[in-house]
Design a protein around this motif. Sequence first.
Motif: not given
Length: 428
Positions: A160-162, A214-217, A221-225, A247-249
Amino acid sequence: MSKILIRGAKVLGHDPQDVLIDGETIAEVGTGLTAESAEVVEAEGKVLLPGLVDLHTHLREPGREDSETVLTGTRAAASGGFTAVFAMANTFPVADTAGVVEQVYRLGRDHGYCDVQPIGAVTVGLEGRKLAELGAMHESAAGVTVFSDDGKCVHDAVIMRRALEYVKAFGGVVAQHAQEPRLTEGAEMNEGVVSAELGLGGWPAVAEESIIARDVLLAEHVGSRVHICHLSTAGSVEIVRWAKSRGIDVTAEVTPHHLLLTDELVRTYNPVYKVNPPLRTERDVLALREALADGTIDIVATDHAPHPHEDKDCEWAAAAMGMVGLETALSVVQETMVDTGLLTWAGVAERMSAKPAEIGGADGHGRPVSAGEPANLTLVDTAYRGSVDPAGFASRSRNTPYEGRELPGRVTHTWLRGKATLVDGKLT
């Protein structure tokens, strides 16, 4: 193309106005408009909206044409007032390559009842082990920007992070089916009082909520949507609300059926109510409505999931999960959100047209009803009330939970770039 004059419509539910379409574009909006040789549509008392956009549709083609095709699915979309749909990747073969997404994209262009934007798979074969060809799908003719393994969760945090890192490079978004698989083994319905009484395997809310947390964190961390598909619990609402406050996207969707139906219906053992995620409690339903009203949940998406008769007309345990929804979505939203005073028609346009078009990047859709904009429009008879009869559906499948139920509202006309796809409730 000829001119069309829509006379006396309540644009976004406001005061009556006339709307003149010239070719593919809205030429003028005002009162007392006239146009020589224009086709006139008398719309007094009806509500005119931007064409609806569905970010979560299963069209089944290629591979399961017995349940739906791009043609029948887009006809169903036009019947429901949609001018654009995003087609999920869980086809056969899976839409995990440029070739498959281009096939779906071209089928949509050929049939013409609405625009079809393919969603690409996040992982090869939806197996969750290896990233699919995200860049190639984005660079293809389909221009994919939304990626999802919907039907399965991207449960591996590293994968998911990748994926989030990869799509960030071109402004894409990962749409997550939030379901921790180890917490839902053998699950058949919402875990709670009803599942305990019926003796059916329970599907705990935490299986959804833990993945969303998990995914919003990870997105932060990544600065992605990241986009949350078919959010269904009160706890999930609170997690998304918290993430947005940081402010998480993150964006989220809710289905019409999760706004209306509860797990109490499972007491009938009717497989038409078997869906993923499952129908939840009345408390969850009320929380979802409030969250859609206050903007915590951004959009309504149908999760239109057609199945052939034999996959639903069987015992509960063997039945497929899913419901058709394109042709009833707007009626359910009127019932649960507009008629209850939680949303205005302008709010409906924001959540069913403008915002889904923005999230998915559907060019020309979700635009204001104003001069110079593409003529993607939906006309609704909001005073209508009638019983749902799936025999009249344009979809190839009939697995609706609303058969025989009385719902408000009826889409009478749909225009795609000025071309009528639905006139007086009938497909052109």
